[in-house]
Design an enzyme around this catalytic site. Structure first.
Site, PDB file in Angstrom:
ATOM      1  N   LYS A 111       0.625  -0.979  -0.007  1.00 60.38           N
ATOM      2  CA  LYS A 111       0.005  -0.044   0.093  1.00 60.38           C
ATOM      3  C   LYS A 111       0.540   1.778   0.563  1.00 60.38           C
ATOM      4  O   LYS A 111       1.171   1.601   1.104  1.00 60.38           O
ATOM      5  CB  LYS A 111      -0.873   0.318   1.361  1.00 60.38           C
ATOM      6  CG  LYS A 111      -2.167   1.076   1.197  1.00 60.38           C
ATOM      7  CD  LYS A 111      -2.626   1.052   2.256  1.00 60.38           C
ATOM      8  CE  LYS A 111      -4.101   2.381   2.135  1.00 60.38           C
ATOM      9  NZ  LYS A 111      -3.148   3.547   1.860  1.00 60.38           N
ATOM     10  N   CYS A 402      26.636  23.470  31.236  1.00 56.93           N
ATOM     11  CA  CYS A 402      26.983  22.180  30.680  1.00 56.93           C
ATOM     12  C   CYS A 402      26.290  21.446  31.882  1.00 56.93           C
ATOM     13  O   CYS A 402      26.033  21.790  32.963  1.00 56.93           O
ATOM     14  CB  CYS A 402      27.838  20.919  30.281  1.00 56.93           C
ATOM     15  SG  CYS A 402      27.524  19.557  30.346  1.00 56.93           S
ATOM     16  N   CYS A 405      28.385  19.057  33.570  1.00 53.44           N
ATOM     17  CA  CYS A 405      29.694  19.404  34.653  1.00 53.44           C
ATOM     18  C   CYS A 405      29.371  20.728  34.931  1.00 53.44           C
ATOM     19  O   CYS A 405      31.045  21.679  35.948  1.00 53.44           O
ATOM     20  CB  CYS A 405      30.697  19.509  33.817  1.00 53.44           C
ATOM     21  SG  CYS A 405      31.147  19.308  32.342  1.00 53.44           S
TER      22      CYS A 405
END
Length: 663
Positions: A111, A402, A405
């Site tokens: 299909k 970040c 950190c």
């Protein structure tokens, strides 16, 4: 609930469906995923089944959707182009099939998710092409059909009726769809929602030069006018005639009803490997005589059904967006979404790639979005349903530091990506990503070094780089959650085994930018690992397939002091520095593969990489798609569209046994 309430619900559903039909069929700009549309249509059908006295003759369940867009000449179809009824599960299929003879034969066809087209030939020459429209009247797009390469302008062979109508689907290749969307974004245009949307938009162009630029393909699925002049009483046999007349055809075979569920499962498994989008299979009674006996409703034939696959696009809600840090420090926005089942899998997260994509989509926390999933790939958000945004939502911004950190996040002037500046020595996310990549399947394939183990090793402070893996004690590993002494000893065995897996896989494991299987192979055939660390840009660009950008990225990585120390420490542990085994010589018996192009498809006794290596060692090359330049198709079990295309192009098909005999 009163009749008035029920009628009001039916009217609400009808109006909603008509609005979506207009967006989908006329504007080529769907604003809801197919799964939601199918759900609303099924709700309306259920209400109508329970209250047939309230059904309107112009209900969406009774007519074919679609209208004529402005700018196109209307074309009245000589025979109506009906739609198909749908089923969505094995239970619904069994309910539909319960009155059929279990040995009655059906065709089970792809299909295709495209735009239906009727093409009329007079004395073998293409004279008219029209879209399905509302089933009675479509749009004249002859000028565009003439520039689609897979549509014959003049029929070949013999035996075609003086007037022949071929019906089929115009589709847009998935790979080309991705490229087209990138170009549309670069041009400041709205990207296509899906390949079907791209096919429809491409075919319904007033300027055929615009259509010519897009790689449309046409796959027939029936014959309309002219069928009565053909002697065959089998649909599959009838369709095979189209190959003789110049059409490219999918594989048609007649199967008993009882085998159709197995065929459905088989096709669904190969779905993601196909060149074009399919969203289910179409099941048709193969006997044309039986079809005539069964007849049709005003909207759909009784002898056919579309059995749709689980939705791969769904509407869901973005609950939050977080910044995910990868092994190279790149920060990717990831959406946490309301748990949603898509493609048979419940997903809770979706990638948004980068900040530019956030801005382009204008996705915000709380938005309802289209989610799309292909195969095992992490789902993408492809569109925001901004029309469903009921209140102002704040824009999401990239964090300045970040999340792992606390190091500053920066974006280089020539890059799309934002990066954490902490590096692997400081950022735990980068450490974990580096170690996971080191042991990944395509790298050193270290069994037992999964994400949970890596998380635990880094969080415990035991491991900061791959070198630290080789200083772990059995007790340290055994003390981790869900581990133990046996698993610890097994992991240590796997770590030692990694040293024997060859320099190419070791190079991949190091995680140099731009380096995958192909480029790693090219590099280790020329240089040792130590030599690579000191290669000049000129030496790198002299290698095949390595351009200036890739060479610069490799050199920048190699000149980083942390990376150089990592490499030297791993070499000191016993990892290989250069390829010690010479490349296998091409035997005289295999020299015939020189200049040959292979395509590999289906399930074989070993991985495709093994067969590719044997072909290349024997002087041949391997391509990903079948074309007129293909010499051989190596076909295993469950071969799909590539096999059908190879047959249509008369490409020689080899079984695995024939391939080995050739070598």
């Amino acid at each position: 609930m009163t009749d008035a309430d029920i009628k009001k619900n039916m009217e609400t559903l009808t109006n909603w469906i008509r609005q979506q039909d207009y967006q989908y069929y006329v504007l080529d700009n769907p604003i809801v995923p197919d799964s939601l549309y199918d759900l609303k249509m099924r709700e309306l059908k259920a209400l109508e089944a329970a209250h047939p006295e309230l059904v309107s003759p112009d209900s969406p369940t009774q007519v074919v959707a679609g209208k004529i867009a402005s700018g196109f000449r209307p074309v009245t179809h000589a025979l109506p182009m009906q739609s198909l009824d749908n089923v969505f599960s094995l239970e619904e299929f069994k309910k539909w099939a319960k009155d059929f003879d279990p040995d009655l034969e059906f065709s089970a066809e792809f299909k295709y998710d495209g735009l239906s087209l009727s093409i009329v030939y007079q004395e073998g020459k293409l004279v008219q092409a029209a879209t399905r429209g509302d089933g009675q009247t479509g749009e004249d797009v002859t000028h565009n059909a003439l520039v689609i390469g897979s549509i014959p302008k003049q029929l070949t062979g013999t035996g075609w009726p003086s007037t022949l109508e071929v019906r089929g689907e115009v589709v847009f290749p998935k790979a080309s769809f991705a490229k087209a969307n990138l170009q549309r974004i670069a041009d400041g245009k709205e990207p296509f929602a899906n390949p079907r949307n791209a096919a429809a938009g491409s075919l319904r162009q007033l300027d055929p030069n615009e259509t010519r630029k897009r790689p449309l393909a046409f796959f027939p699925w029936d014959i309309g006018v002219g069928r009565e002049q053909l002697t065959s009483n089998s649909h599959c046999e009838l369709m095979s005639k189209l190959v003789e007349w110049g059409f490219i055809l999918g594989e048609y075979q007649a199967l008993p009803l009882k085998d159709l569920p197995e065929q459905y499962d088989l096709i669904m498994k190969v779905r993601d490997s196909l060149e074009f989008d399919i969203d289910g299979i179409v099941l048709k009674v193969d006997s044309l005589k039986k079809r005539a006996e069964m007849g049709s409703t005003s909207r759909a034939p009784r002898w056919a059904i579309a059995w749709k696959f689980p939705a791969q696009q769904k509407l869901t809600t973005v609950e939050s967006i977080e910044a995910s840090v990868g092994r190279t420090g790149v920060i990717t926005p990831v959406a946490n979404i309301t748990p949603t089942e898509i493609g048979g899998v419940t997903v809770t997260r979706a990638t948004i790639h980068n900040m530019d994509e956030i801005d382009r989509l204008d996705v915000r926390e709380g938005d309802q979005v289209w989610l799309q999933r292909a195969g095992d790939v992490i789902p993408d958000i492809v569109k925001v349903a901004t029309e469903l945004r009921t209140k102002p939502l704040p824009k999401w911004t990239m964090p300045a530091t970040c999340p792992c950190c606390g190091s500053p996040v920066v974006r280089a002037p020539d890059e799309v990506a934002y990066r954490c500046t902490g590096g692997v020595l400081k950022c735990s996310a980068q450490k974990k990503g580096m170690i996971l990549h080191f042991g990944a399947r395509k790298a050193l394939d270290i069994q037992g070094l999964g994400d949970k183990v890596v998380d635990a090793l880094v969080d415990a402070g035991y491991v900061n780089t791959p070198v630290d893996l080789y200083h772990l004690t059995v007790d340290q590993i055994a003390d981790l959650p869900r581990q133990g002494k046996k698993k610890a000893e097994k992991l240590q065995e796997e770590l030692e085994k990694a040293k024997t897996k060859g320099v190419r896989r070791f190079l991949i494991a190091l995680g140099l930018p731009e380096l995958g299987n192909h480029l790693s192979k090219i590099i280790v055939e020329k240089y040792s690992i130590r030599e690579l660390l000191d290669c000049s840009l000129e030496q790198l660009t002299d290698l095949p397939d390595i351009g200036p950008k890739t060479a610069e990225a490799i050199q920048n990585w190699a000149q980083d002091s942390v990376n150089r120390k990592l490499v030297m420490d791993l070499l000191a542990l016993g990892f290989p520095d250069r390829e010690t085994q010479p490349a296998p010589a091409v035997s005289t018996g295999s020299a015939a593969l020189a200049g040959s192009t292979f395509v590999i498809t289906g399930t074989l006794s070993q991985s495709r990489e093994v067969f590719q290596a044997r072909i290349e060692q024997a002087g041949g090359k391997v391509s990903g798609s079948v074309s007129k330049n293909t010499t051989y198709l190596l076909a295993g079990d469950s071969a799909g569209s590539k096999l059908a295309k190879a047959k249509s192009l008369e490409v020689q098909v080899l079984s695995e046994a024939e391939f080995h005999a050739m070598l």
